[in-house]
Design a protein around this motif. Structure first.
Motif, PDB file in Angstrom:
ATOM      1  N   PHE A   1       0.861  -1.346  -0.092  1.00 12.83           N
ATOM      2  CA  PHE A   1      -0.127   0.110  -0.057  1.00 12.83           C
ATOM      3  C   PHE A   1       0.905   0.949   0.012  1.00 12.83           C
ATOM      4  CE2 PHE A   1      -2.430  -3.388   2.408  1.00 12.83           C
ATOM      5  CZ  PHE A   1      -3.576  -3.354   1.673  1.00 12.83           C
ATOM      6  N   ASP A   2       0.503   2.204  -0.766  1.00 10.12           N
ATOM      7  CA  ASP A   2       1.124   3.552  -0.765  1.00 10.12           C
ATOM      8  C   ASP A   2       0.209   4.340   0.265  1.00 10.12           C
ATOM      9  OD1 ASP A   2       1.799   6.326  -1.118  1.00 10.12           O
ATOM     10  OD2 ASP A   2       2.400   5.846  -3.147  1.00 10.12           O
ATOM     11  N   LEU A   3       0.811   4.444   1.605  1.00  8.03           N
ATOM     12  CA  LEU A   3      -0.036   5.319   2.565  1.00  8.03           C
ATOM     13  C   LEU A   3      -0.700   6.653   2.064  1.00  8.03           C
ATOM     14  CD1 LEU A   3       1.944   4.091   5.684  1.00  8.03           C
ATOM     15  CD2 LEU A   3      -0.038   3.025   4.638  1.00  8.03           C
ATOM     16  N   ALA A   4       0.327   7.304   1.349  1.00  8.01           N
ATOM     17  CA  ALA A   4      -0.100   8.648   0.773  1.00  8.01           C
ATOM     18  C   ALA A   4      -1.253   8.821  -0.211  1.00  8.01           C
ATOM     19  CB  ALA A   4       1.212   9.363   0.296  1.00  8.01           C
ATOM     20  N   LYS A   5      -1.243   7.742  -0.993  1.00  6.11           N
ATOM     21  CA  LYS A   5      -2.209   7.721  -2.248  1.00  6.11           C
ATOM     22  C   LYS A   5      -3.410   6.763  -2.014  1.00  6.11           C
ATOM     23  CE  LYS A   5       1.268   8.626  -5.726  1.00  6.11           C
ATOM     24  NZ  LYS A   5       2.099   8.076  -6.895  1.00  6.11           N
ATOM     25  N   ASP A   6      -3.154   5.520  -1.335  1.00  6.34           N
ATOM     26  CA  ASP A   6      -4.142   4.649  -1.020  1.00  6.34           C
ATOM     27  C   ASP A   6      -5.261   4.954   0.102  1.00  6.34           C
ATOM     28  OD1 ASP A   6      -3.223   3.030  -3.181  1.00  6.34           O
ATOM     29  OD2 ASP A   6      -2.070   1.954  -1.909  1.00  6.34           O
ATOM     30  N   PHE A   7      -5.033   6.116   0.949  1.00  3.98           N
ATOM     31  CA  PHE A   7      -5.774   6.246   2.048  1.00  3.98           C
ATOM     32  C   PHE A   7      -6.050   7.794   2.264  1.00  3.98           C
ATOM     33  CE2 PHE A   7      -3.356   2.363   3.009  1.00  3.98           C
ATOM     34  CZ  PHE A   7      -4.349   1.407   3.232  1.00  3.98           C
ATOM     35  N   SER A   8      -7.043   8.034   2.813  1.00  6.16           N
ATOM     36  CA  SER A   8      -7.634   9.398   3.137  1.00  6.16           C
ATOM     37  C   SER A   8      -6.770   9.903   4.239  1.00  6.16           C
ATOM     38  CB  SER A   8      -9.254   9.306   3.366  1.00  6.16           C
ATOM     39  OG  SER A   8      -9.437   8.796   4.329  1.00  6.16           O
ATOM     40  N   SER A   9      -6.884  11.401   4.680  1.00  4.28           N
ATOM     41  CA  SER A   9      -6.218  11.695   5.465  1.00  4.28           C
ATOM     42  C   SER A   9      -6.856  11.093   6.858  1.00  4.28           C
ATOM     43  CB  SER A   9      -6.582  13.366   5.686  1.00  4.28           C
ATOM     44  OG  SER A   9      -5.880  13.867   4.544  1.00  4.28           O
ATOM     45  N   ALA A  10      -8.105  11.068   7.049  1.00  2.00           N
ATOM     46  CA  ALA A  10      -8.740  10.041   8.204  1.00  2.00           C
ATOM     47  C   ALA A  10      -8.092   8.892   8.325  1.00  2.00           C
ATOM     48  CB  ALA A  10     -10.053  10.346   8.175  1.00  2.00           C
ATOM     49  N   GLU A  11      -8.003   8.086   7.299  1.00  2.00           N
ATOM     50  CA  GLU A  11      -7.523   6.650   7.286  1.00  2.00           C
ATOM     51  C   GLU A  11      -6.263   6.691   7.741  1.00  2.00           C
ATOM     52  OE1 GLU A  11     -10.180   4.346   4.130  1.00  2.00           O
ATOM     53  OE2 GLU A  11      -8.659   5.654   3.518  1.00  2.00           O
ATOM     54  N   ARG A  12      -5.467   7.601   7.213  1.00  2.00           N
ATOM     55  CA  ARG A  12      -3.867   7.704   7.689  1.00  2.00           C
ATOM     56  C   ARG A  12      -3.751   7.992   9.304  1.00  2.00           C
ATOM     57  NH1 ARG A  12      -3.432  10.223   2.473  1.00  2.00           N
ATOM     58  NH2 ARG A  12      -3.444  12.425   3.761  1.00  2.00           N
ATOM     59  N   HIS A  13      -4.656   8.912   9.589  1.00  2.00           N
ATOM     60  CA  HIS A  13      -4.681   9.347  11.143  1.00  2.00           C
ATOM     61  C   HIS A  13      -4.965   8.010  11.950  1.00  2.00           C
ATOM     62  CE1 HIS A  13      -5.247  11.484  14.852  1.00  2.00           C
ATOM     63  NE2 HIS A  13      -6.509  10.855  14.890  1.00  2.00           N
TER      64      HIS A  13
END
Length: 84
Positions: free
Chosen positions: A11-23
């Motif tokens: 997974f590319d954390l910057a591209k595959d997830f929204s800001s909320a999901e990254r949090h």
């Protein structure tokens, strides 16, 4: 930043997830090492999904988030088995 699960899914954390999901993922990466049980880790995940980013409200759990957090859960279980 990329994250590769133990079964090889990347997974590319910057591209595959929204800001909320990254949090949420940031919180769970910490809890992966602190949880005293898999049940506690799951509870922290559900709490994070319910609260959302900065208490903004529920965050829907995407398939990608589900897959990555399952990998983290598996790591918790392995760590706890190794600690015995």
């Amino acid at each position: 930043m990329n994250y590769t699960t133990q079964n090889g899914e990347t997974f590319d954390l910057a591209k595959d997830f929204s800001s909320a999901e990254r949090h949420i993922l940031q919180n769970l990466l910490l809890w992966k090492d602190l949880a005293v049980s898999v049940a506690e880790f799951r509870a922290k995940k559900q709490e994070a999904l319910r609260k959302g980013w900065r208490d903004s409200g529920p965050v829907p759990e995407s398939r990608k988030l589900q897959n990555l957090t399952k990998d983290l859960e598996d790591q918790v279980a392995r760590r706890l088995r190794a600690d015995k």
